[in-house]
Motif scaffolding. Structure first.
Motif, short mmCIF file in Angstrom:
data_model
loop_
_atom_site.label_atom_id
_atom_site.label_comp_id
_atom_site.label_asym_id
_atom_site.label_seq_id
_atom_site.Cartn_x
_atom_site.Cartn_y
_atom_site.Cartn_z
N GLU A 1 7.21 7.16 1.86
CA GLU A 1 5.90 7.79 2.01
C GLU A 1 5.39 7.62 3.45
O GLU A 1 4.88 8.56 4.04
N LEU A 2 5.54 6.41 4.00
CA LEU A 2 5.07 6.18 5.37
C LEU A 2 5.79 7.10 6.34
O LEU A 2 5.15 7.72 7.19
N TYR B 1 -3.58 5.69 9.80
CA TYR B 1 -2.76 4.99 8.82
C TYR B 1 -2.60 3.50 9.17
O TYR B 1 -2.46 2.68 8.28
N LEU C 1 -1.61 0.85 6.27
CA LEU C 1 -0.35 1.31 5.70
C LEU C 1 0.86 0.80 6.48
O LEU C 1 1.97 0.76 5.95
N LYS D 1 0.79 -1.23 0.00
CA LYS D 1 0.00 0.00 0.00
C LYS D 1 0.82 1.28 0.00
O LYS D 1 0.30 2.35 -0.31
N THR D 2 2.09 1.20 0.39
CA THR D 2 2.89 2.42 0.50
C THR D 2 4.38 2.08 0.41
O THR D 2 4.75 0.91 0.44
#
Length: 168
Positions: free
Chosen positions: A46-47, A79, A84, A41-42
């Motif tokens: 980005e996380l 999140y 995520l 998902k990421t």
């Protein structure tokens, strides 16, 4: 220091030899907490940009992070709920990394609950292949299924099986 059973200390003394003092001293330290980016998902970058926590990259694997604080309610973080990331102690990240799991493999996790190793395997497999996550208790398997759904993992099946059944 926490009081440990003498038999345990003796066994660890034989196992760890010169590292026993460091091992025993670790019981006086606060636990290390971490999170693992869900690569389905990421990205780790980005996380890291999304999370408000004080984190640093894990030395164990690229998508792992060590929390430099112990935030209350991290399991309710939006999140986390969106899948995520997965909350996982940094040392628990090592087995899947060491196993060199790749997309398309078949993986058997015979002591799967609460699901961290199975989830990490699914991330490494890019959700391609199959994972059989086993535990003795249906309530623990339910948690694995719920976690897989939250994380967007479709390659995990669960089974209430004693891991010793797979010896042959």
């Amino acid at each position: 220091m926490i009081r440990l059973p003498e038999k345990f200390i003796q066994r660890m003394s034989q196992t760890l030899s010169g590292d026993l003092e460091d091992f025993l001293a670790s019981y006086d330290k606060p636990p290390v907490r971490g999170v693992r980016a869900n690569l389905l998902k990421t990205s780790p970058e980005e996380l890291k940009s999304l999370l408000a926590y004080k984190i640093e990259r894990s030395k164990i694997l690229e998508e792992g992070f060590v929390l430099n604080e112990s935030p209350d309610g991290i399991g309710n973080d939006p999140y986390h709920i969106a899948g995520l990331f997965y909350i996982q102690e940094p040392s628990a990240m090592a087995p899947i990394t060491a196993a060199e799991i790749k997309p398309g493999m078949r993986v058997l996790d015979i002591c799967a609950a609460p699901g961290g190793k199975s989830f990490a395997a699914a991330f490494a497999m890019e959700n391609e292949g199959s994972i059989l996550s086993c535990d003795l208790h249906e309530n623990k398997l339910k948690r694995i299924r719920e976690g897989a759904q939250r994380l967007g993992i479709t390659c995990i099946e669960t089974a209430a099986v004693d891991g010793r059944a797979f010896r042959k």
